[in-house]
Motif scaffolding. Structure first.
Motif, PDB file in Angstrom:
ATOM      1  N   TRP A 131      11.116  36.480 -31.460  1.00  0.00           N
ATOM      2  CA  TRP A 131       9.806  36.957 -31.918  1.00  0.00           C
ATOM      3  C   TRP A 131       9.866  38.350 -32.529  1.00  0.00           C
ATOM      4  O   TRP A 131       8.843  38.999 -32.694  1.00  0.00           O
ATOM      5  N   ARG A 137      -0.164  34.727 -30.219  1.00  0.00           N
ATOM      6  CA  ARG A 137       0.441  34.201 -31.446  1.00  0.00           C
ATOM      7  C   ARG A 137      -0.080  32.797 -31.765  1.00  0.00           C
ATOM      8  O   ARG A 137      -0.246  32.451 -32.938  1.00  0.00           O
ATOM      9  N   THR A 174       3.953  38.465 -38.173  1.00  0.00           N
ATOM     10  CA  THR A 174       2.812  38.151 -39.041  1.00  0.00           C
ATOM     11  C   THR A 174       3.238  38.109 -40.500  1.00  0.00           C
ATOM     12  O   THR A 174       2.901  37.176 -41.239  1.00  0.00           O
TER      13      THR A 174
END
Length: 334
Positions: free
Chosen positions: A186, A138, A222
């Protein structure tokens, strides 16, 4: 008296050992087990006097264990190794420590050792490694986004101060979205949180000027960063030149699900109303490349930007793999 005291201490040590997951063992110079204490349900549970490691372990593990113990007998130096023992469909791990054992004359008579189950420790280590790999991945993605933003911002900035203002704003936008993603372990970010975080602070009257109608949708990490960036660009432009720059101006943000090419696609709409009349020509400094290229390319979708006279409109199509639905209806704002 001394013998009795030693026996008492030995008995207490053995009783204390029973409350632990540690097994203690001794083997002779031929590496045959002499005794095993507190084997419990460990790999030593079936050990009996006269057995060797080949009677208890798979061939590869037995060979490794035997080689380590022979080296300890030869060098008289303690050693430590780990054993992986198959247990059904899972694996149990043990930490084994061994040292040379000596008789009353001081001669080496075998090895003495301990075994402690470390399965949970190994699982934690593997989880940490996985998290670190994910963090590295990431971080690289985030650096790539920042590099792209720096290039795009520099290309359309006339002066250094202008570049710094625009670039700082975009980096701050990424930071806000990243905070939401991190707080959600996340998993990603819900669209409502992104709108509130990225748009509300640019509206003089807050959410009273912003209407949102959307499914309760969670965007992937994303998509969260890039949709957040798109919302930032649109909000900054609206606050500078569009509907959020005048009293009574509003923004309608809508999201809906539509079937496209055999799968459900999330369609995100930004529509400004009651703002200044929109000029047909584009301001090169406005983040059109971010909205029309960077964001849709990052999420694997498509985007369009329309300069209609009643207000700017932006549409972003987000493919199914970039989101998940919690609930199919939700609305906030005016």
């Amino acid at each position: 008296m001394l013998v009795e005291r030693r026996m008492m201490v030995t008995n207490k040590v053995l009783r204390a050992l029973e409350n632990t997951e540690m097994s203690v063992f001794a083997q002779d110079c031929d590496l045959r087990y002499v005794w095993v204490c507190n084997a419990g349900r460990s790999w030593l549970a079936g050990a009996e006097a006269g057995m060797a490691d080949s009677d208890l372990l798979a061939s590869q593990s037995a060979e490794r264990s035997t080689a380590m113990k022979r080296e300890v007998i030869r060098t008289q130096r303690p050693a430590h190794f780990e054993l992986a023992i198959a247990s059904g469909s899972s694996v149990r791990w043990y930490g084994v420590r061994i040292d040379a054992d000596h008789d009353d004359a001081g001669e080496v008579c075998g090895v003495i050792g301990t075994s402690v189950e470390i399965t949970e420790q190994k699982r934690r280590e593997e989880t940490l490694k996985t998290l670190l790999r994910e963090l590295s991945h990431r971080s690289k993605n985030l650096l790539a986004i920042i590099q792209s933003l720096a290039s795009q911002t520099a290309r359309h900035s006339v002066t250094v101060p202008e570049f710094l203002v625009r670039f700082r704003g975009r980096i701050q936008s990424l930071a806000y979205s990243q905070d939401i993603v991190t707080d959600a372990d996340w998993r990603g970010a819900d669209l409502m949180s992104l709108v509130t975080m990225q748009v509300e602070r640019y509206a003089p009257d807050g959410m009273a000027q912003i209407a949102v109608e959307s499914p309760d949708v969670y965007l992937s990490p994303t998509a969260s960063l890039h949709v957040g960036l798109a919302l930032h660009e649109l909000a900054v432009n609206a606050a500078s030149y569009g509907s959020l720059s005048v009293p009574g101006g509003t923004v309608a943000i809508g999201a809906r699900l539509e079937p496209r090419e055999g799968e459900e696609t999330l369609i995100l709409d930004w529509q400004e109303r009651n703002g200044p009349r929109v000029r047909p020509e584009r301001d090169a400094r406005f983040g059109t490349s971010t909205l029309e290229r960077i964001v849709p390319n990052a999420v694997g979708g498509e985007a369009s930007l329309e300069y209609s006279s009643d207000g700017l409109r932006y549409t972003l199509m987000i493919p199914q793999e970039q989101y998940e639905i919690n609930s199919r209806s939700s609305a906030i704002g005016a």
